[in-house]
Design an enzyme around this catalytic site. Structure first.
Site, mmCIF file in Angstrom:
data_model
loop_
_atom_site.group_PDB
_atom_site.id
_atom_site.type_symbol
_atom_site.label_atom_id
_atom_site.label_comp_id
_atom_site.label_asym_id
_atom_site.label_seq_id
_atom_site.Cartn_x
_atom_site.Cartn_y
_atom_site.Cartn_z
ATOM 1 N N GLU A 115 0.856 -1.198 0.000
ATOM 2 C CA GLU A 115 0.000 0.000 0.000
ATOM 3 C C GLU A 115 0.884 1.237 0.000
ATOM 4 O O GLU A 115 2.014 1.167 0.463
ATOM 5 C CB GLU A 115 -0.801 0.087 1.327
ATOM 6 C CG GLU A 115 -1.762 -1.004 1.566
ATOM 7 C CD GLU A 115 -2.305 -0.949 3.002
ATOM 8 O OE1 GLU A 115 -1.802 -0.146 3.814
ATOM 9 O OE2 GLU A 115 -3.220 -1.711 3.277
ATOM 10 N N LYS A 117 2.402 4.540 1.509
ATOM 11 C CA LYS A 117 2.584 5.025 2.885
ATOM 12 C C LYS A 117 2.230 6.509 2.887
ATOM 13 O O LYS A 117 2.874 7.314 2.209
ATOM 14 C CB LYS A 117 4.033 4.826 3.324
ATOM 15 C CG LYS A 117 4.269 5.208 4.770
ATOM 16 C CD LYS A 117 5.653 4.782 5.206
ATOM 17 C CE LYS A 117 5.907 5.061 6.665
ATOM 18 N NZ LYS A 117 5.601 6.406 7.098
ATOM 19 N N ASP A 119 1.855 10.173 4.302
ATOM 20 C CA ASP A 119 2.604 10.992 5.255
ATOM 21 C C ASP A 119 1.644 11.950 5.956
ATOM 22 O O ASP A 119 1.492 13.099 5.552
ATOM 23 C CB ASP A 119 3.694 11.758 4.496
ATOM 24 C CG ASP A 119 4.732 12.320 5.442
ATOM 25 O OD1 ASP A 119 4.724 11.935 6.630
ATOM 26 O OD2 ASP A 119 5.549 13.140 4.996
ATOM 27 N N TYR A 227 -6.250 1.796 7.312
ATOM 28 C CA TYR A 227 -5.455 0.664 6.839
ATOM 29 C C TYR A 227 -5.163 -0.390 7.898
ATOM 30 O O TYR A 227 -4.387 -1.305 7.673
ATOM 31 C CB TYR A 227 -4.132 1.175 6.266
ATOM 32 C CG TYR A 227 -3.435 2.183 7.167
ATOM 33 C CD1 TYR A 227 -2.977 1.822 8.432
ATOM 34 C CD2 TYR A 227 -3.259 3.505 6.753
ATOM 35 C CE1 TYR A 227 -2.363 2.734 9.262
ATOM 36 C CE2 TYR A 227 -2.648 4.438 7.586
ATOM 37 C CZ TYR A 227 -2.196 4.035 8.840
ATOM 38 O OH TYR A 227 -1.601 4.939 9.661
ATOM 39 N N LYS A 315 10.888 3.191 2.645
ATOM 40 C CA LYS A 315 10.850 4.646 2.475
ATOM 41 C C LYS A 315 11.566 5.083 1.209
ATOM 42 O O LYS A 315 12.671 4.626 0.925
ATOM 43 C CB LYS A 315 11.531 5.317 3.679
ATOM 44 C CG LYS A 315 10.894 4.967 5.028
ATOM 45 C CD LYS A 315 9.900 6.006 5.457
ATOM 46 C CE LYS A 315 10.602 7.083 6.235
ATOM 47 N NZ LYS A 315 9.656 7.941 6.939
ATOM 48 N N CYS A 409 9.553 49.405 1.326
ATOM 49 C CA CYS A 409 8.943 48.562 0.291
ATOM 50 C C CYS A 409 9.763 48.679 -0.998
ATOM 51 O O CYS A 409 10.023 49.797 -1.457
ATOM 52 C CB CYS A 409 7.504 49.011 0.049
ATOM 53 S SG CYS A 409 6.770 48.235 -1.404
ATOM 54 N N CYS A 412 7.468 50.752 -3.715
ATOM 55 C CA CYS A 412 7.077 52.163 -3.600
ATOM 56 C C CYS A 412 7.948 52.953 -2.636
ATOM 57 O O CYS A 412 7.819 54.164 -2.532
ATOM 58 C CB CYS A 412 5.613 52.272 -3.187
ATOM 59 S SG CYS A 412 5.324 51.788 -1.482
ATOM 60 N N CYS A 427 4.080 46.303 3.479
ATOM 61 C CA CYS A 427 4.193 47.676 3.020
ATOM 62 C C CYS A 427 2.959 48.404 3.563
ATOM 63 O O CYS A 427 1.840 47.918 3.425
ATOM 64 C CB CYS A 427 4.190 47.682 1.496
ATOM 65 S SG CYS A 427 3.901 49.302 0.803
ATOM 66 N N CYS A 432 0.534 51.646 -2.776
ATOM 67 C CA CYS A 432 1.743 51.034 -3.344
ATOM 68 C C CYS A 432 1.380 50.395 -4.688
ATOM 69 O O CYS A 432 0.440 49.610 -4.761
ATOM 70 C CB CYS A 432 2.275 49.979 -2.391
ATOM 71 S SG CYS A 432 3.560 48.948 -3.115
#
Ligand code: IVH
Length: 683
Positions: A115, A117, A119, A227, A315, A409, A412, A427, A432
């Site tokens: 099956e 795996k 995560d 599972y 894995k 920023c 601007c 900002c 802007c």
């Protein structure tokens, strides 16, 4: 008023029907009804359960919206310990695993199941007589946290098993995960809101499950796959495959693919096939899990301290590549958030060329000690934007240099600020150009004002030339001005002006969406438009009022209130109003202006009977219900209103007196009256 007995019957029917539609939607991906029809069934059930609270049940489909926040999670002992898996990282180790098994049970013949795996976060669900009564995290394997309230909100998990004769006890174990698309969206929203993004879907999933407010969990895109089993009573499985199929028949989701193999050689081939499918799953898959199919062999093979000897994980290597970080650039988003972006030496990764990776924010850069010129490891998982995982510090030669976020920023030159509780820099200048461009693009987009002819590059020109500084200014553009732009022909200019003019007829909810209030997408805009009817009512709404609306949570509520506190935003709204853009729901012409709204009528009115009032509501597309719930849009309270009024107050439902109600019926009412040649209202 429905009697208790038929109500009980109908409640039963509705629950069974809704559960069936849930399975069709979540398990089979083949719904038979529209979302709207589904909501209608759910609404009907909700109303009946409100009317007969004694017929309520914690496993009713209405109980998925989440409840009051908890102080903490209870620690609960697992009926059977929740074990983990031993890991293998190479095919040799897997062959070794097979050899060990052959040695332990030399006489037995068996097959392997492979099956994916997943995560995610391990979970154990306990069903007693078919009803979900508990959900525990793994914790230390012996005791876990009781996260039942949160798990209930996951729509694909059945609250009742789909079986007439369910076993007395069924504990199922599986993985809760956040699907990769939902994860990307959640992180984008968090980034826009100046919040710390989650590092990966697993962290986002774990963080969501640990929220104390299940109403917030309900909004997270969580799902689950099962599972394994824990305690069982009244049921027995010969094989793992039979167990999986039984879970499936109960309405529990199982892995979309599994393989049954006779030998370890076949298994190794399948593992390659599974790896090649890695990105086709809607969840992050970090390997394969190999289990013996025959469950009678579990006992003879036994367990080590932490894991069974009849199963093992294989894995995969995470998909990573090494490259050079050439520079760090800054992007300014619609909400003004400054995001550092890694500009990379192009590198091949999982079939694509990666040139840029997000660095999220300054804290992240510090935490990972990232310097410009570093050799870095980038990783891509599923559909997620590549991220810089770590620096290869051994490869530093001293030429690398520190990066610091700009104090102004980059677009601007205005100051940047860090808001309380946020990690992002923003900002502060709403004018802007970067913010304005993003805002205008959003305003003109199809889901919002759908302005024909106004795309990203034209927005760019309009802002850079200084012609437009906010959405309202679009409406005063002249053809001559537009023609003055580079590469602009007569026809395009006409189209643009026409497109802008036409957008004035967009309904109020589109305008709301276009305002670019943080967290307000299409769905929330429709809800708010229906709930408040016009911009002034929405502007004056307090957080508590907004929060009382179904599907509007505290973050959205706060964001609405913050938006309308900003004088610049208010000025734009006033200009929009003056140009004739819809700042209220349409009340003329159609007969659906109350569509989506549910009214409850109580007490006696001076000018009309309740029946008449109900008719007027229905004639305008609204619904009339006999009991107050959080789904009630308005309670119309006449003289000597009693318990319904109290309940509405408690739930924060908008209460209208007779006069306000008549005002809500509004212009449509006046027109009727004019036709009848009458003054005032005569009901
Ligand atoms: S079986 C008794 N099957 O991976 C062992 N686990 O690293 C029961 N996992 O603890 C686990 N996908 O949280 C099994 N298809 C799968 C799985 C799976 C993910 C998780 C599970 C387990 C961990 C071990």
């Amino acid at each position: 008023m429905i009697e208790k007995e038929p109500a009980q019957q109908r409640i039963h029917e509705l629950r069974t029907e809704i559960e069936r539609h849930n399975r069709l939607y979540y398990l089979d991906a083949s719904p038979e009804i529209t979302d709207r029809e589904y909501d209608r069934l759910l609404d009907e059930l909700d109303q009946l359960e409100k009317q007969f609270p004694e017929l309520g049940s914690p496993t009713s489909p209405t109980q998925r919206v989440g409840g009051a926040p908890l102080d903490g999670f209870k620690s609960v002992r697992h009926a059977q310990p929740m074990m983990s898996l031993s890991n293998t990282y190479s095919k040799e180790e897997l062959i070794e695993f097979d050899r060990r098994i052959q040695k332990l049970i030399p006489e037995e013949s068996f097959r392997y199941i492979l099956e994916p795996k997943i995560d995610g976060v391990a979970i154990s669900l306990r069903y007693e007589n078919g009803e979900l009564i508990q959900a525990l995290t793994r914790g230390d394997g012996t005791t876990g946290d009781d996260v039942t309230a949160n798990v209930r909100t996951i729509k694909s998990i059945p609250l009742r098993l789909a079986d007439m004769m369910p076993p007395a006890v069924l504990e199922v174990r599986g993985e809760i995960y956040m699907d990769t698309k939902g994860f990307s969206k959640l992180n984008q929203d968090r980034q826009d809101a100046g919040l710390e993004p989650f590092a990966n879907p697993r962290n986002a999933c774990a963080g969501s499950l640990k929220l104390l407010d299940s109403r917030e969990v309900a909004k997270r895109p969580l799902d689950a796959i099962f599972y394994a089993t824990g305690e069982l009573d009244g049921i027995f499985f010969d094989t793992h495959e039979q167990m999986l199929q039984t879970l499936r028949s109960y309405g529990l989701r199982i892995t979309p693919n599994y393989w049954k193999e006779n030998s370890v050689e076949d298994l190794l081939e399948r593992l390659d096939e599974l790896e090649s499918m890695r990105h086709e799953f809607p969840f992050e898959m970090d390997g394969g899990v190999i289990k013996i199919n025959e469950r009678r062999l579990y006992e003879p093979l036994g367990y080590t301290a932490k894991s069974p000897r009849w199963a093992v994980a294989y894995k995969y290597e995470p998909e990573q590549a090494e490259t050079t970080l050439r520079a760090i650039s800054i992007q300014v988003g619609r909400t003004g958030v400054l995001t550092p972006v890694a500009e990379l030496e192009p590198v091949q990764l999982a079939g694509t060329t990666v040139r840029r990776a997000t660095l999220h924010n300054e804290d992240e850069i510090r935490r990972k000690d990232i310097k410009i010129g570093d050799r870095v490891i980038v990783e891509k998982a599923g559909e997620i934007i590549p991220a810089v995982v770590r620096v290869v510090t051994e490869k530093r030669n001293g030429s690398e240099h520190e990066f610091s976020m700009p104090s102004a920023c980059p677009v601007c030159g205005s100051d940047v600020e860090k808001r309380e509780g946020e990690v992002a820099l923003r900002c502060i200048n709403l004018q802007c150009p970067a913010q304005v461009k993003n805002w205008l693009t959003h305003f003109a987009s199809r889901g919002a004002m759908d302005i024909n002819g106004l795309g990203e590059s034209l927005v760019e020109q309009l802002v850079d030339s200084g012609l437009v500084k906010n959405p309202a200014e679009l409406y005063s553009l002249t053809k001559a001005e537009v023609l003055g732009l580079e590469r602009m022909g007569e026809k395009s200019a006409d189209n643009l002006i026409k497109g802008i003019e036409e957008s004035k007829s967009r309904p109020f909810e589109r305008v709301l969406m276009g305002l670019g209030i943080r967290h307000i997408g299409k769905g929330a805009a429709i809800i708010l438009a229906n709930e408040f009817g016009n911009i002034d009512a929405l502007m004056n709404a307090e957080v508590s009022r907004l929060e009382s609306i179904r599907d509007i949570g505290p973050i959205v509520a706060q964001s609405v209130v913050d938006y309308f506190r900003n004088p610049d935003a208010l000025a734009v709204i006033e200009s929009l109003r003056r140009t004739g853009v819809a700042v209220e729901k349409k009340t003329s012409g159609g007969s659906s202006e109350l569509e989506g709204l549910t009214f409850v009528l109580t007490g006696s009115m001076e000018t009309m009977t309740r029946e008449d009032a109900g008719e007027k509501i229905r004639a305008r597309g609204g619904k009339v219900s006999s009991s107050v719930s959080k789904n009630t849009s308005y309670l119309v309270a006449g003289e000597s209103a009693g318990s319904k009024l109290e309940k509405a107050e408690k739930l924060g439902v908008t209460i209208l007196d007779e006069e306000q109600f008549i005002a809500l019926l509004g212009s449509e009412q006046k027109r009727e009256d004019q036709r009848a040649g009458q003054m005032g209202f005569n009901f």
